[in-house]
Each structure stands twice: as C-alpha cells, then as structure tokens.
Motif scaffolding. Structure first.
Motif, PDB file in Angstrom:
ATOM      1  N   LYS A 136       1.204  -1.020  -0.138  1.00 43.50           N
ATOM      2  CA  LYS A 136       0.100   0.291  -0.288  1.00 43.50           C
ATOM      3  C   LYS A 136       0.288   1.135  -0.025  1.00 43.50           C
ATOM      4  N   ILE A 137       0.247   1.984  -0.315  1.00 41.68           N
ATOM      5  CA  ILE A 137       1.151   3.666  -0.390  1.00 41.68           C
ATOM      6  C   ILE A 137       0.653   3.790   0.246  1.00 41.68           C
TER       7      ILE A 137
ATOM      8  N   GLY B 238      -2.753   4.904   1.117  1.00 42.46           N
ATOM      9  CA  GLY B 238      -4.419   4.134   1.300  1.00 42.46           C
ATOM     10  C   GLY B 238      -4.421   3.118  -0.415  1.00 42.46           C
ATOM     11  N   LYS B 239      -3.907   3.427  -1.361  1.00 47.48           N
ATOM     12  CA  LYS B 239      -4.944   2.933  -2.538  1.00 47.48           C
ATOM     13  C   LYS B 239      -3.216   1.829  -2.824  1.00 47.48           C
ATOM     14  N   ASP B 240      -3.579   0.791  -3.487  1.00 43.89           N
ATOM     15  CA  ASP B 240      -2.648  -0.365  -3.906  1.00 43.89           C
ATOM     16  C   ASP B 240      -1.145   0.139  -4.801  1.00 43.89           C
TER      17      ASP B 240
ATOM     18  N   ILE C  57     -13.134  -0.185  -9.411  1.00 42.09           N
ATOM     19  CA  ILE C  57     -12.226  -0.231  -8.542  1.00 42.09           C
ATOM     20  C   ILE C  57     -10.988   0.696  -8.255  1.00 42.09           C
ATOM     21  N   GLY C  58     -11.650   2.158  -8.214  1.00 41.40           N
ATOM     22  CA  GLY C  58     -10.941   3.203  -8.104  1.00 41.40           C
ATOM     23  C   GLY C  58     -10.890   3.470  -7.172  1.00 41.40           C
ATOM     24  N   ASP C  59     -11.552   2.956  -5.649  1.00 40.19           N
ATOM     25  CA  ASP C  59     -10.606   3.101  -4.005  1.00 40.19           C
ATOM     26  C   ASP C  59      -9.593   2.628  -4.537  1.00 40.19           C
ATOM     27  N   ARG C  60      -9.054   1.470  -4.621  1.00 40.21           N
ATOM     28  CA  ARG C  60      -7.738   0.505  -5.058  1.00 40.21           C
ATOM     29  C   ARG C  60      -6.659   0.725  -6.175  1.00 40.21           C
ATOM     30  N   VAL C  61      -6.741   1.568  -6.481  1.00 40.19           N
ATOM     31  CA  VAL C  61      -5.957   1.350  -8.018  1.00 40.19           C
ATOM     32  C   VAL C  61      -6.163   2.728  -8.746  1.00 40.19           C
ATOM     33  N   GLY C  62      -4.948   3.274  -9.576  1.00 36.75           N
ATOM     34  CA  GLY C  62      -6.164   5.075 -11.119  1.00 36.75           C
ATOM     35  C   GLY C  62      -4.401   6.172 -10.612  1.00 36.75           C
TER      36      GLY C  62
END
Length: 438
Positions: free
Chosen positions: A63-64, A387-389, A377-382
């Motif tokens: 995670k970042i 907090g994001k992957d 999947i905007g809550d995880r990547v992008g």
C-alpha cells in the motif's frame, strides 16, 4: 540396467517438460513486499492531484503510505533514486482479451469466444492464462491492470479486472465479476431489408426481456426461500446486473445503437457503460442525463461513416471531454486484428488524442484514474494516493512519448519482471549483429 521401455518413458517425460517450458513465459511473479520502498526525487504524477515536479512516494505492505515533496525513509527502507524519472499509477487497459488469446491465426490458442449468443455465465477470469507471452509484453508498456472480457455475438459473458502478475488467476484477480459484456452492435441493421432486420432486433430484445424477467423471478424465489429452486448458472449470473451491483459493458458505436442501449438500460434500471462509443458525442445529452460513461475503443481507427473527417476517431476523446462525458481510453481491445498483442500500445492511443486536442493530464487520467472509476476499482488503484495499492510504474520520461521506457514497476508493492519475448529477441540479435560487425 534401465530397459528400453523405461528409456522411452524417460525421454517422453523430458519432451513433455521441454514443450511445457517452451509454451510459457519464464518470468517469475514478484515476491510480496517485505520492506518499505521509497522512490525519491522523481516527478510524481499523482493524477488525482497536482503533479509533484520533484517528490517522493513511500509504500509498504503493498500500500502507498505517503506522497510528498520530501519523505524521510523509515527503518529498513529500500531507497530508490528517482532523479530524472517519472512515477505514474500503473496503466489500466480498459477492455481487452489479454490472457484469453495468444496467436490470432492459431485457433487452439484462443479461448475468448464461447459458442452461442447467450452466455452470461461465462467467466472470463477462469480462462486467463497467467503464462501468456503477451502479458509480459503488456507490462513492459506500463499495463499493470487489464479489464478482460470474453467475445461473442451478443451476451458475451462476465468480465474481470486482472492484475498482470501472479502464479495463478486467483493471484491476478482484482475484481470478478466486474460486469457483463454485451455486443449491442449486433443489433445494428446491416442488410438492405430494414424491416426484416428491425424484426430480428425486436425479437432478440424481447427474448432478452423475457430472460431478465425470468432471472428476476428466480432471484426473488431464491431470496424468499419458501420454495426449493434448482440452481441455474445462467440466471444466477444475471442477478448482480439486475441488482445494479455490476454494469453492462455494452459494445456500441453507431448513434442508433448507443441510444437503443441507453433506452433499454434506463427502462430496466440497469447500470451501463458504453464500449466503442464512436458516435457518443452525438448522444451527449442522453449520456450525461443518465450518467453513462464511455470506454473509447482506441484512437487509431478508421472513420465509421463516409461523411466523417479523417481524424474523427483521433478527436473523439477531446470531444467527449468538451461535452462533459466521463470516458476512459482503451487500446486495441476486442475486435481488433492485433487485439491483446497490441495492449502495449495503450499510451500511444492516449498520446494520439493529445495531438488532436486532449490535454496531457486528461490523457493520463483516461488510462488510470478515470478507467479505475468506470471499472469499479477507483478506491484501490488509478492514482498515486496514500491508502491505495502500490501499483506503480517508473519511467525514464513522459509515458505519452514513444521514446519513453518503463524501467521499474510494482503491483501491490511487488516488483515485477519487465523482460519479455521482445526484450529477449532484442538482446539476442544485438549480440548477433555486434559479432558480425567485428
């Protein structure tokens, strides 16, 4: 002493092992992140916020953790010198059959299409080949995530968002199912007998209506539990769509087809994403009213209509942006001759849009944050956000420039191998010609 028959058995086993090795890529999936990693002194393209010209990004346990101008490395941290480099979120191929199709001319290597017109139960992710030679090629182009869809004439099946690294499809799976793929373009009249074509279209839509009604009754009976219901995998696969938990990913390019798809989705209260979208600007008010996003099927396309300007496909992303329609840019996905083998060209489709009016920031967002939001999947990547992957790429220049190379990449903090058959052949023939020149 070993008998002849045992020798034959041993040789057969060796032949099978060698053949298996030749059929698969030899890249080893990345190990889970064991230490914090700090990329320091790079240009950080956050996407969701302003770019940091000289900054740092820290990630740990996949995670970042932090993104800032300066970050002090914690204990045990691996520091990567990012001077002169650019950090982006991993690129997302928004629609493809990557992992389902290897060699277009060899039918045995293709598992992208199922027989028949109604296959909502087909699960694309179970057929993805983690050892596909095309996956490392896509990774080398910055593609860390792909939305994989089956093909087919009408109801294609369930799509999935896959990470481009892992031993098995379970390791690669980020979201499955992501939605239901539908080829609405197959309803577009093609023959001269318009009445006959219209009748075929109406019959097909009525059949779909009847099937969705049946699925709704099936779901209600399963929920109620008062009567015993025999499980039906086809009806079961339609339930997430009926509940608006997953969208329809509808391939539609003509104005009439897009309008038909939107009207049908609104009438049935279904969530909808348009893929292709060549005439989407002509339906701008309709798409905005019902908040229907568009996945542009690449920019290197020929004009669809005789009266179109030569650059109609090139300017489509800029025109969608001006019209206020949410969109992502895909590469050469479903229905293209190159297909999944050209997923690596995604940045150049976005760059072409920049040459024809789209801003650079919007082009990058169309391959990252916008794509992630549309795919759910905007809550995880992008984006490069705490907090994001930690799914990131490190480049030696602007990702939109053809001279730029991806020199490092991470998927959930795992450093991934960027070699591929392309790089192997490059090194091989570089040695060959360097020897000949002596």
């Amino acid at each position: 002493m070993m008998t002849v028959s045992r020798w034959h058995c041993l040789l057969a086993c060796l032949a099978i092992a060698i053949a298996a090795t030749l059929e698969a890529n030899d890249q080893v999936p990345g190990e889970p992140q064991s230490n914090p990693i700090l990329i320091r002194g790079a240009t950080i393209h956050r996407v969701d916020e302003a770019t940091i010209p000289v900054g740092s990004v820290l990630f740990d346990a996949g995670k970042i953790v932090a993104v800032d101008v300066r970050i002090d490395p914690p204990a045990g941290c691996v520091v990567v010198d990012g001077t002169g480099k650019h950090v982006y979120p991993g690129l997302i191929e928004s629609m493809t059959d990557l992992g389902l199709r290897e060699i277009l001319s060899v039918g045995e290597t293709s598992d992208s299409n199922e027989r028949g017109e109604r296959n909502p139960n087909v699960r694309s992710w179970v057929a993805v080949n983690p050892d596909s030679e095309l996956i490392p090629v896509a990774r080398a182009g910055g593609i860390m995530i792909a939305h994989v869809s089956p093909g087919g004439p009408f109801l294609r099946g369930q799509t999935a968002v896959m990470q481009m690294d892992g031993w098995t499809v379970s390791d690669m799976n980020l979201l499955a199912p992501a939605g239901l793929g539908v080829n609405w373009e197959s309803l577009q009249p093609r023959d001269k007998d318009a009445k006959e074509e219209a009748k075929k279209r109406d019959d097909k839509l009525q059949s779909l209506d009847d099937w969705l009604d049946e699925a709704k009754r099936y779901g209600e009976a399963r929920t109620d539990g008062t009567i015993e219901i025999v499980s039906d995998v086809k009806l079961e696969s339609l339930l997430p769509v009926l509940r608006r938990e997953r969208p329809l990913f509808v391939e539609a390019n003509h104005q009439s087809t897009i309008e038909s798809a939107v009207a049908y989705a609104v009438g049935r209260d279904l969530s909808l994403v348009i893929y292709g979208g060549y005439d989407a600007v002509e339906c701008a008010d309709l798409l905005k009213r019902y908040e229907v996003p568009v996945i542009v099927a690449g920019t290197y396309r020929l004009p669809l209509h005789r009266h179109d300007a030569f650059d109609a496909a090139y300017t489509l992303p800029a025109r969608l942006r001006k019209a206020g329609i949410r969109f992502a840019i895909a590469g050469e996905g479903l229905g293209y001759p190159g297909g999944s083998s050209n997923a690596r060209n995604l940045p150049y489709h976005a760059a072409n849009a920049v040459a024809y009016g789209l801003s650079r920031d919007d082009a990058v967002a169309a391959m990252t944050m916008s794509a992630a939001d549309i795919l759910g999947i905007g809550d995880r990547v992008g984006s490069v956000t705490a907090g994001k992957d930690a799914t990131l790429i490190v480049c030696d220049g602007d990702i939109l420039e053809t001279e730029t190379n991806v020199i490092d990449a991470f998927i959930q903090g795992r450093r991934v191998d960027l070699t591929s058959r392309h790089t192997m052949l490059f090194e091989k023939y570089k040695k060959k010609y360097s020897r000949q020149s002596r």
